[in-house]
Design a protein around this motif. Structure first.
Motif, PDB file in Angstrom:
ATOM      1  N   ALA A   1       0.840  -1.195   0.000  1.00  0.00           N
ATOM      2  CA  ALA A   1       0.000   0.000   0.000  1.00  0.00           C
ATOM      3  C   ALA A   1       0.877   1.248   0.000  1.00  0.00           C
ATOM      4  CB  ALA A   1      -0.907  -0.018   1.222  1.00  0.00           C
ATOM      5  N   PRO A   2       0.313   2.419  -0.331  1.00  0.00           N
ATOM      6  CA  PRO A   2       1.069   3.657  -0.225  1.00  0.00           C
ATOM      7  C   PRO A   2       1.606   3.834   1.198  1.00  0.00           C
ATOM      8  CG  PRO A   2      -0.982   4.055  -1.369  1.00  0.00           C
ATOM      9  CD  PRO A   2      -1.016   2.636  -0.916  1.00  0.00           C
ATOM     10  N   PHE A   3       2.834   4.257   1.321  1.00  0.00           N
ATOM     11  CA  PHE A   3       3.486   4.506   2.602  1.00  0.00           C
ATOM     12  C   PHE A   3       3.484   3.279   3.515  1.00  0.00           C
ATOM     13  CE2 PHE A   3       2.238   8.843   1.412  1.00  0.00           C
ATOM     14  CZ  PHE A   3       3.471   9.432   1.460  1.00  0.00           C
ATOM     15  N   ALA A   4       3.462   2.084   2.922  1.00  0.00           N
ATOM     16  CA  ALA A   4       3.436   0.890   3.763  1.00  0.00           C
ATOM     17  C   ALA A   4       4.852   0.554   4.204  1.00  0.00           C
ATOM     18  CB  ALA A   4       2.848  -0.280   2.999  1.00  0.00           C
ATOM     19  N   THR A   5       4.939  -0.127   5.332  1.00  0.00           N
ATOM     20  CA  THR A   5       6.232  -0.654   5.748  1.00  0.00           C
ATOM     21  C   THR A   5       6.270  -2.164   5.532  1.00  0.00           C
ATOM     22  OG1 THR A   5       5.310  -0.788   7.954  1.00  0.00           O
ATOM     23  CG2 THR A   5       6.744   1.075   7.483  1.00  0.00           C
ATOM     24  N   HIS A   6       5.089  -2.748   5.377  1.00  0.00           N
ATOM     25  CA  HIS A   6       5.004  -4.195   5.220  1.00  0.00           C
ATOM     26  C   HIS A   6       4.337  -4.565   3.918  1.00  0.00           C
ATOM     27  CE1 HIS A   6       5.650  -3.774   9.517  1.00  0.00           C
ATOM     28  NE2 HIS A   6       6.185  -4.991   9.453  1.00  0.00           N
ATOM     29  N   LEU A   7       4.639  -5.765   3.437  1.00  0.00           N
ATOM     30  CA  LEU A   7       4.094  -6.255   2.195  1.00  0.00           C
ATOM     31  C   LEU A   7       2.587  -6.481   2.334  1.00  0.00           C
ATOM     32  CD1 LEU A   7       5.691  -6.779  -0.362  1.00  0.00           C
ATOM     33  CD2 LEU A   7       5.647  -9.205   0.152  1.00  0.00           C
ATOM     34  N   TYR A   8       1.907  -6.526   1.186  1.00  0.00           N
ATOM     35  CA  TYR A   8       0.455  -6.688   1.183  1.00  0.00           C
ATOM     36  C   TYR A   8       0.055  -8.123   1.508  1.00  0.00           C
ATOM     37  CZ  TYR A   8      -4.200  -7.026  -0.952  1.00  0.00           C
ATOM     38  OH  TYR A   8      -5.517  -7.270  -1.204  1.00  0.00           O
TER      39      TYR A   8
ATOM     40  N   LEU B   1      10.516  15.055  -3.564  1.00  0.00           N
ATOM     41  CA  LEU B   1      11.960  14.965  -3.341  1.00  0.00           C
ATOM     42  C   LEU B   1      12.270  14.404  -1.963  1.00  0.00           C
ATOM     43  CD1 LEU B   1      13.302  18.244  -4.961  1.00  0.00           C
ATOM     44  CD2 LEU B   1      13.525  15.898  -5.776  1.00  0.00           C
ATOM     45  N   ASN B   2      11.455  14.773  -0.985  1.00  0.00           N
ATOM     46  CA  ASN B   2      11.747  14.351   0.371  1.00  0.00           C
ATOM     47  C   ASN B   2      11.242  12.961   0.714  1.00  0.00           C
ATOM     48  OD1 ASN B   2      13.155  15.686   2.532  1.00  0.00           O
ATOM     49  ND2 ASN B   2      12.082  17.512   1.808  1.00  0.00           N
ATOM     50  N   LEU B   3      10.155  12.550   0.043  1.00  0.00           N
ATOM     51  CA  LEU B   3       9.496  11.316   0.458  1.00  0.00           C
ATOM     52  C   LEU B   3       9.750  10.134  -0.475  1.00  0.00           C
ATOM     53  CD1 LEU B   3       6.131  12.922   1.469  1.00  0.00           C
ATOM     54  CD2 LEU B   3       7.474  11.494   2.985  1.00  0.00           C
ATOM     55  N   ALA B   4       9.848  10.421  -1.792  1.00  0.00           N
ATOM     56  CA  ALA B   4       9.799   9.320  -2.756  1.00  0.00           C
ATOM     57  C   ALA B   4      11.003   8.395  -2.632  1.00  0.00           C
ATOM     58  CB  ALA B   4       9.698   9.869  -4.175  1.00  0.00           C
ATOM     59  N   GLY B   5      12.125   8.937  -2.105  1.00  0.00           N
ATOM     60  CA  GLY B   5      13.324   8.119  -2.040  1.00  0.00           C
ATOM     61  C   GLY B   5      13.219   6.973  -1.051  1.00  0.00           C
ATOM     62  N   VAL B   6      12.456   7.172   0.030  1.00  0.00           N
ATOM     63  CA  VAL B   6      12.435   6.156   1.083  1.00  0.00           C
ATOM     64  C   VAL B   6      11.079   5.509   1.264  1.00  0.00           C
ATOM     65  CG1 VAL B   6      14.364   7.066   2.384  1.00  0.00           C
ATOM     66  CG2 VAL B   6      12.099   8.019   2.740  1.00  0.00           C
ATOM     67  N   TRP B   7      10.035   6.098   0.675  1.00  0.00           N
ATOM     68  CA  TRP B   7       8.705   5.496   0.775  1.00  0.00           C
ATOM     69  C   TRP B   7       8.188   5.197  -0.627  1.00  0.00           C
ATOM     70  CZ3 TRP B   7       7.037   4.046   5.376  1.00  0.00           C
ATOM     71  CH2 TRP B   7       7.524   4.727   6.515  1.00  0.00           C
ATOM     72  N   HIS B   8       7.259   4.251  -0.725  1.00  0.00           N
ATOM     73  CA  HIS B   8       6.519   4.094  -1.980  1.00  0.00           C
ATOM     74  C   HIS B   8       5.294   4.980  -1.875  1.00  0.00           C
ATOM     75  CE1 HIS B   8       9.074   0.986  -3.457  1.00  0.00           C
ATOM     76  NE2 HIS B   8       8.894   0.257  -2.374  1.00  0.00           N
ATOM     77  N   LEU B   9       5.395   6.170  -2.497  1.00  0.00           N
ATOM     78  CA  LEU B   9       4.349   7.188  -2.336  1.00  0.00           C
ATOM     79  C   LEU B   9       2.974   6.663  -2.693  1.00  0.00           C
ATOM     80  CD1 LEU B   9       5.822  10.477  -3.780  1.00  0.00           C
ATOM     81  CD2 LEU B   9       5.443   9.817  -1.427  1.00  0.00           C
ATOM     82  N   LEU B  10       2.912   5.924  -3.793  1.00  0.00           N
ATOM     83  CA  LEU B  10       1.617   5.429  -4.255  1.00  0.00           C
ATOM     84  C   LEU B  10       1.603   3.909  -4.234  1.00  0.00           C
ATOM     85  CD1 LEU B  10       1.159   7.914  -7.228  1.00  0.00           C
ATOM     86  CD2 LEU B  10       0.031   7.985  -5.029  1.00  0.00           C
ATOM     87  N   GLY B  11       2.419   3.319  -3.387  1.00  0.00           N
ATOM     88  CA  GLY B  11       2.414   1.864  -3.282  1.00  0.00           C
ATOM     89  C   GLY B  11       3.166   1.197  -4.419  1.00  0.00           C
TER      90      GLY B  11
ATOM     91  N   PHE C   1       4.171   5.181  -8.384  1.00  0.00           N
ATOM     92  CA  PHE C   1       4.450   6.583  -8.699  1.00  0.00           C
ATOM     93  C   PHE C   1       5.376   6.680  -9.911  1.00  0.00           C
ATOM     94  CE2 PHE C   1       6.994  10.493  -7.811  1.00  0.00           C
ATOM     95  CZ  PHE C   1       5.981  11.375  -8.090  1.00  0.00           C
ATOM     96  N   TYR C   2       6.372   5.791  -9.943  1.00  0.00           N
ATOM     97  CA  TYR C   2       7.284   5.763 -11.088  1.00  0.00           C
ATOM     98  C   TYR C   2       6.533   5.418 -12.371  1.00  0.00           C
ATOM     99  CZ  TYR C   2      10.984   3.960 -14.115  1.00  0.00           C
ATOM    100  OH  TYR C   2      11.797   3.705 -15.172  1.00  0.00           O
ATOM    101  N   GLN C   3       5.650   4.414 -12.288  1.00  0.00           N
ATOM    102  CA  GLN C   3       4.854   4.044 -13.464  1.00  0.00           C
ATOM    103  C   GLN C   3       4.022   5.228 -13.944  1.00  0.00           C
ATOM    104  OE1 GLN C   3       2.527   0.761 -12.150  1.00  0.00           O
ATOM    105  NE2 GLN C   3       3.934  -0.734 -13.000  1.00  0.00           N
ATOM    106  N   SER C   4       3.391   5.943 -12.996  1.00  0.00           N
ATOM    107  CA  SER C   4       2.551   7.074 -13.383  1.00  0.00           C
ATOM    108  C   SER C   4       3.379   8.131 -14.095  1.00  0.00           C
ATOM    109  CB  SER C   4       1.895   7.701 -12.158  1.00  0.00           C
ATOM    110  OG  SER C   4       1.325   6.719 -11.346  1.00  0.00           O
TER     111      SER C   4
END
Lengths: 325, 461
Positions: free
Chosen positions: B107-114, B210-220, B229-232
């Motif tokens: 999921a977006p901003f998840a720390t664990h797998l679905y 810039l601040n978030l995308a490097g360490v989180w999956h913004l859109l899962g 997010f990269y695909q979009s």
């Protein structure tokens, strides 16, 4: 009048011939029947015999346009062009690549398509006209401005979103309607409500905006000013004069799509599992059934031309200013 | 790092389009009758706001257009060896996004797998649980710090966005504060102000990314673990290509045939009218379906002719543009014919004819410049419809290549996942939002352009 209709029908014939030639070139000349067979049977390691059998089963083993081996008239008739293309003019669609009679399928699947397309058109028309009249009544105010902005926003949403969103919200979360499926006969309405709602909503944006322009154009005309000068109320002006005159372009715009309603809606039908002509076409495309796609191309063209003809006739019926020459 | 530039077919056409746009802008600058409507566009608050949004999309698309193959070492003879994979500048900038691949959905901003997996604990026991993501939130020792970390990064991102925005404004005002003060006070600069505010929104978004995308999956992440997010972002180029190149490839035919039909009348008119009536009477979707099916057969039977998957997907995209162009040129042709019918009655055309000017000179010098505004309006108006059409076509599997990133493909592959529990909604939402913003901006901009160039056309389009 009669002479005009006859002439218009005659004028449609060369166009149909053109469509027919176009589909023939597209389906048989760009790629040979051998290519099609290979596509269906798998590209690699397919024997020539398998290809020949596949072609013979579907009648693709004849020469394209000229059969030198046949006698007399059969030189022309015993060909793919005659079998597959010329026969379309008699609405003889032949067999699909999987061996079903296309004409029979079309006659059967037409009704579910109509059952969903006609209500969508009627509901959409009613909703769009009321909304656009409302905007025209409040023209120049904030309500009008934000109404138009809302219309543009609704136009910018993908049709897929309306369908998927509607299915999830109304069907899955609220559990109001079955998400997909179809039942023949009077029971069908339960399955039709959701697609009709979605179909109508997805058309509101462009429809309302378009009708509003038509209304505003009439509002600026002299006869409207005269009506106001006579002391008619704004409501009487709007319904009696503006609406009646703006209905001419609206009606003719509707008439042109009436014949194509038979073709159904590609997206709605396939999402809701309605066995109409739209889902028939989609299935044919994904199964790569060329015979069906060819038949639908021709049928669609016929219906479109019929729509143009009806439009011209309806113009003369509702607007006495238009004269036929 | 060495690289070998790659120019795909659509890249070349995009460069051509860019050159045309720049050429037209230079031409319009020197002609008052063209400058006036553009000034009206520039004075519209809606148009300027929309233009900023469009600009961001175009920038992403252009970054994704500069393709190259990175150096991958040397072969035995010491010649440089290049990777088979074709990358773009955008891939380079968004390298962390591209490389941060998970196993499957998250999921977006998840720390664990679905999905649950069997995990081996340090003490050797095995449990079935949701494993930690390899990249998303991996910098946190304890996943419970997630909210705090995100809040901190959001705050920092917004600050960064503000700084970027302020810096950009200062740069545009050439460092003079007085200009900036005027921008926010003067009533005649309302349109520029709206552009500035839209720019602020874009800058804040940039700061957040810039601040978030490097360490989180913004859109899962999607089914194969790719960052949504990269695909979009990658899909932006496909949408723009379909929206612009389609009209570009159909323009020559539509313009030439349209003005010829209107100018020459008689049999030329009959033939051209017959042509476009025939083409437009075939339902567009079916014609596209038929053509794409035929192309699939051709590509299947001639696989050897394509050097790489990228090239093949690119040619398919170009072909789709061609086919969409064939189905959509008829309306423009009809409009141009009508306009030319009117123009040929005007005195200056008749005077030219009386002087014995050759027909094609008249067409080029007197007719063409006077119908160009219709061409421009149609190009701008068609854009949004084409972007939306791409999604529908990809859904029916007659759109772009399944390997190409596009919003249609994202929707197509994600729509079946709605049946899962909990719902996998992020791919769909991302595709729809990216598409909606682009199409809305294009629609708003197109309306202003149409009204500026030819208000009468509103009735006919």
């Amino acid at each position: 009048m009669m002479a005009y209709i006859v002439r218009r029908v005659l004028y449609a014939i060369p166009i149909l011939i053109g469509v027919n030639l176009l589909t023939f070139v597209l389906f048989f000349v760009v790629n040979s029947p051998d290519d099609m067979a290979r596509m269906h049977l798998g590209v690699k390691r397919v024997s020539d015999q398998a290809i020949a059998e596949w072609k013979a089963e579907r009648g693709y083993d004849k020469p394209l346009v000229w059969n030198a081996e046949a006698e007399g008239l059969a030189k022309l008739t015993d060909t793919i062009f005659f079998d597959k293309s010329v026969r379309l003019f008699a609405f003889d669609f032949g067999q699909s690549d999987s061996g079903r009679n296309i004409g029979h399928d079309i006659a059967q699947r037409m009704w579910p398509s109509l059952a969903i397309a006609v209500p969508i058109m009627l509901v959409g028309l009613a909703v769009n006209i009321s909304f656009s009249l409302l905007l025209a009544f409040f023209r120049g105010t904030y309500l009008d401005f934000w109404g138009v902005v809302l219309c543009v926003a609704m136009m910018s949403i993908s049709g897929l979103f309306y369908i998927i969103g509607g299915q999830v919200l109304l069907g899955k979360l609220l559990n109001l309607f079955p998400i997909s499926g179809y039942a023949p006969g009077p029971d069908a309405w339960r399955f039709l409500v959701l697609p009709v709602i979605i179909g109508a909503i997805s058309g509101i944006g462009s429809g309302t905006r378009w009708y509003r322009t038509l209304f505003l154009e009439e509002v600026g005309k002299d006869f409207v000013r005269t009506a106001r000068a006579k002391g008619l109320s704004e409501r009487a002006v709007l319904f009696g004069h503006v609406l009646r005159n703006a209905l001419i372009p609206i009606l003719t715009g509707v008439v042109v799509v009436i014949p194509t309603l038979f073709m159904g809606s590609l997206l709605l039908e396939s999402f809701f599992g309605i066995p109409g002509l739209g889902s028939y076409t989609i299935d044919a495309i994904s199964r790569q059934d060329f015979a069906i796609v060819r038949a639908m191309v021709f049928l669609g063209a016929v219906l479109y031309i019929l729509g143009l003809l009806l439009t011209d006739i309806s113009y003369t019926l509702v607007d006495p200013r238009v004269r036929l020459q | 790092m060495g690289f070998q530039p790659v120019v795909l077919a659509t890249d070349a056409l995009i460069y051509l389009l860019l050159a045309l746009a720049v050429g037209f802008a230079l031409y319009a600058r020197r002609h008052e009758h063209l400058r006036a409507p553009w000034r009206q566009v520039a004075g519209s608050r809606t148009a300027m706001g929309a233009l900023v949004v469009l600009g961001v999309y175009v920038l992403i698309g252009l970054l994704d257009t500069v393709h190259f193959r990175p150096l991958q070492g040397q072969d035995a003879q010491g010649r440089p060896r290049y990777a088979t994979e074709v990358l773009s500048l955008l891939d380079l900038i968004a390298a962390p996004l591209r490389e941060h691949r998970e196993k499957t959905y998250s999921a977006p901003f998840a720390t664990h797998l679905y999905m649950r997996e069997t995990i081996e604990l340090p003490d050797g026991r095995k449990v079935r649980d949701y494993p930690r993501l390899k990249w998303g939130g991996a910098h946190l020792a304890d996943p419970a710090d997630r909210a705090a970390d995100i809040t901190r990064r959001v705050a920092a991102g917004l600050m960064l966005g503000l700084v970027i925005w302020g810096g950009a404004l200062l740069l545009l005002a050439r460092g003079r504060l007085a200009r900036l003060r005027r921008l926010f006070r003067a009533p005649e600069l309302a349109a520029l102000r709206s552009a500035a505010w839209t720019g602020l929104v874009m800058a804040l978004l940039l700061g957040l990314v810039l601040n978030l995308a490097g360490v989180w999956h913004l859109l899962g992440t999607d089914k194969v673990g790719e960052d949504v997010f990269y695909q979009s972002l990658k899909s932006v180029r496909t949408g723009l290509v379909i929206g612009t190149l389609t009209t570009l490839v159909m323009l020559p035919a539509a313009v030439l045939l349209g003005i010829m039909a209107g100018y020459f009348r008689s049999w030329v008119d009959d033939v051209i009218q017959y042509l476009y009536t025939t083409l437009s009477s075939v339902p567009g979707v079916l014609l596209i379906a038929a053509a794409v099916l035929m192309m699939q057969i051709y590509m299947n039977n001639h696989q050897a002719e394509f050097n790489s998957l990228t090239e093949r997907a690119d040619l398919r995209l170009l072909f789709l543009c061609l086919i969409l162009g064939v189905t959509s040129w008829t309306s423009l042709c009809r409009l141009l014919r009508g306009e030319t019918l009117k123009l040929r009655q005007l005195e200056y055309v008749q005077a030219a004819q009386a002087f014995g000017v050759r027909h094609f000179t008249i067409l080029a010098r007197h007719v063409l410049p006077n119908v160009m505004h219709i061409v421009l309006i149609v190009v701008v108006l068609d854009f949004s419809g084409l972007v939306l059409a791409e999604a529908v076509l990809s859904y029916i599997n007659i759109g772009v290549d399944p390997n190409t990133n596009s919003w249609g493909n994202m929707i197509n592959s994600a729509r079946l996942e709605l049946a899962r529990e909990p719902v996998v909604w992020w791919s769909l939402a991302a595709a729809f939002v990216f598409m909606f913003v682009l199409v809305l901006a294009a629609n708003l901009f197109a309306d202003v352009v149409r009204d500026a160039f030819d208000p009468r056309l509103r009735e006919r389009t």
